[in-house]
Scaffold this motif. Structure first.
Motif, short mmCIF file in Angstrom:
data_model
loop_
_atom_site.label_atom_id
_atom_site.label_comp_id
_atom_site.label_asym_id
_atom_site.label_seq_id
_atom_site.Cartn_x
_atom_site.Cartn_y
_atom_site.Cartn_z
N MET A 68 -2.23 4.87 10.78
CA MET A 68 -0.79 5.07 10.88
C MET A 68 -0.12 4.65 9.58
O MET A 68 -0.51 3.67 8.96
N ARG A 69 0.89 5.39 9.20
CA ARG A 69 1.64 5.09 7.98
C ARG A 69 3.11 4.89 8.35
O ARG A 69 3.71 5.73 9.04
N VAL A 70 3.67 3.77 7.89
CA VAL A 70 5.03 3.37 8.24
C VAL A 70 5.84 3.16 6.97
O VAL A 70 5.39 2.45 6.05
N ALA A 71 7.02 3.75 6.91
CA ALA A 71 7.96 3.49 5.82
C ALA A 71 8.93 2.40 6.26
O ALA A 71 9.54 2.50 7.32
N VAL A 72 9.04 1.35 5.45
CA VAL A 72 9.98 0.26 5.72
C VAL A 72 11.00 0.24 4.59
O VAL A 72 10.66 -0.01 3.44
N LEU A 73 12.25 0.53 4.94
CA LEU A 73 13.29 0.58 3.93
C LEU A 73 14.47 -0.28 4.34
O LEU A 73 14.71 -0.51 5.53
N ALA A 74 15.17 -0.78 3.35
CA ALA A 74 16.25 -1.73 3.63
C ALA A 74 17.25 -1.73 2.48
O ALA A 74 17.04 -1.12 1.44
N ASP A 75 18.35 -2.45 2.71
CA ASP A 75 19.37 -2.62 1.68
C ASP A 75 19.80 -1.27 1.10
O ASP A 75 19.84 -1.07 -0.11
N LEU A 117 -0.18 -12.46 4.10
CA LEU A 117 0.34 -11.47 3.17
C LEU A 117 1.86 -11.42 3.32
O LEU A 117 2.38 -11.16 4.41
N VAL A 118 2.56 -11.71 2.23
CA VAL A 118 4.02 -11.74 2.22
C VAL A 118 4.51 -10.56 1.37
O VAL A 118 4.15 -10.44 0.19
N LEU A 119 5.33 -9.71 1.97
CA LEU A 119 5.84 -8.52 1.30
C LEU A 119 7.36 -8.49 1.38
O LEU A 119 7.94 -8.96 2.36
N ASN A 120 7.97 -7.95 0.36
CA ASN A 120 9.40 -7.67 0.41
C ASN A 120 9.61 -6.22 0.00
O ASN A 120 9.00 -5.75 -0.97
N THR A 121 10.45 -5.53 0.74
CA THR A 121 10.60 -4.09 0.59
C THR A 121 11.27 -3.65 -0.70
O THR A 121 11.10 -2.52 -1.13
N ALA A 158 -1.95 1.51 7.97
CA ALA A 158 -2.91 0.75 8.78
C ALA A 158 -4.32 1.28 8.53
O ALA A 158 -4.57 2.48 8.66
N THR A 159 -5.22 0.37 8.14
CA THR A 159 -6.62 0.73 7.93
C THR A 159 -7.50 -0.25 8.69
O THR A 159 -7.03 -1.29 9.18
N ALA A 160 -8.79 0.06 8.77
CA ALA A 160 -9.72 -0.84 9.45
C ALA A 160 -9.81 -2.19 8.74
O ALA A 160 -10.18 -3.20 9.36
N GLY A 161 -9.46 -2.22 7.46
CA GLY A 161 -9.50 -3.48 6.72
C GLY A 161 -8.18 -4.21 6.66
O GLY A 161 -8.06 -5.23 5.99
N GLY A 162 -7.18 -3.71 7.36
CA GLY A 162 -5.86 -4.35 7.37
C GLY A 162 -4.78 -3.40 6.88
O GLY A 162 -5.03 -2.22 6.61
N TRP A 163 -3.59 -3.92 6.77
CA TRP A 163 -2.44 -3.12 6.31
C TRP A 163 -2.44 -3.05 4.79
O TRP A 163 -2.55 -4.07 4.11
N VAL A 164 -2.31 -1.85 4.27
CA VAL A 164 -2.31 -1.63 2.83
C VAL A 164 -0.89 -1.28 2.39
O VAL A 164 -0.34 -0.27 2.82
N PRO A 165 -0.28 -2.13 1.54
CA PRO A 165 1.09 -1.84 1.08
C PRO A 165 1.12 -0.98 -0.17
O PRO A 165 0.24 -1.08 -1.04
N GLN A 166 2.13 -0.13 -0.25
CA GLN A 166 2.40 0.63 -1.46
C GLN A 166 3.89 0.61 -1.70
O GLN A 166 4.68 0.95 -0.81
#
Length: 285
Positions: free
Chosen positions: A1-8, A179-183, A203-211
């Motif tokens: 699954m791929r999720v876009a997280v957007l803010a501000d 893992l700490v991420l900011n959008t 979402a991957t078998a090895g965890g969440w991959v951020p881009q």
């Protein structure tokens, strides 16, 4: 699954349009809007309408989404001197625009947090600031003990990833084994990059991959609308918000803190002095 997280997004319709197109092109299946949809920019109504028309959007509450509702109600939760200070003209203008469109109270039902929990990928907690307060910053500077506290739910269960926004710059770090991420910010980045910025999580078998995505758009259009919409005529704060979009730098908060520390009234003259002092301090020797 791929999720876009957007803010501000901050009332910047052109930046939002560019990000939505890019998220679709990247194959995002879900859209999480992590607060501060409105205020600062000229397009709060258009941005709200655009997002509310989409069936795939979930929201969290940001401080500016809440501020406009509190402002319009003249809430006692706000300092008395704010409500009578003309410096807040841009906020009053945006609140009135949303109220006239019947959109002002919609954020009142938005939750403080959202959770992603894909089997095998781990649990993600998303909040505009943190789960405790929408103005609490989450970044590489957050203390390890604080990250440990934030990375546990009420029952003590762990979160593998914490995602925040609010500081208007992207962050990718590991603190206290979390893992700490900011959008970063869609509509008003503060990292010197004027492109519209958001976070893509896969979402991957090895965890969440951020881009981290940074999408070009025509900033001249939104900069013109500060004037044509009438927002720029509300006073100094609108001028500062416009300059933040133009420079992709944080100016409002440093200026506010400078006036508080020095006891200086927030006026066009003190804004000019602040910019002069700031230029002098950052000029090469």
């Amino acid at each position: 699954m791929r999720v876009a997280v957007l803010a501000d997004i901050h009332g910047n319709a052109d930046a939002l349009k560019a990000v939505l197109a890019d998220a679709s092109a990247q194959g995002a299946e879900r859209l999480l809007v992590n607060g501060d949809v409105v205020n600062r920019g000229p397009d709060s109504v258009q941005v709200m309408e655009t997002l509310l028309e989409r069936p795939d959007v979930q929201f969290t509450l940001g401080n500016h989404d809440d501020l406009l509702r509190l402002w319009h109600a003249r809430s006692t939760a706000l300092p008395d001197d704010w409500l009578s200070d003309p410096f807040w003209g841009a906020t009053d203008w945006s609140a009135q625009q949303l109220a006239q469109a019947g959109l002002l109270d919609i954020p009142a039902i938005w939750p403080m947090t959202l959770t992603l929990d894909e089997p095998g990928a781990g649990r993600v907690l998303v909040a505009h600031g943190t789960a405790d307060h929408y103005r609490e910053s989450l970044s590489e500077h957050t203390a390890p003990e604080r990250v440990r506290a934030l990375s546990r739910d009420a029952a003590g269960g762990p979160y593998d990833v914490l995602v925040g926004s609010h500081i208007h710059r992207p962050v990718h770090t590991v603190v206290a084994e979390t893992l700490v991420l900011n959008t970063g910010a869609v509509g008003a980045p503060a990292n010197g990059d004027p492109r519209a910025q958001y976070l893509l999580l896969t979402a991957t078998a090895g965890g969440w991959v951020p881009q981290f995505r940074a999408v070009p758009y025509d900033r001249a259009r939104v900069l013109r609308r500060f004037d044509t919409s009438g927002l720029l005529r509300t006073g100094l704060s609108a001028e500062i918000f416009r300059e933040e979009v133009r420079t992709a730098r944080s100016l409002y908060t440093p200026y506010w803190l400078w006036t508080e520390e020095t006891g200086t009234p927030r006026t066009p003259a003190s804004w000019a002095q602040f910019l002069s002092d700031r230029t002098t301090k950052t000029a090469p020797p």
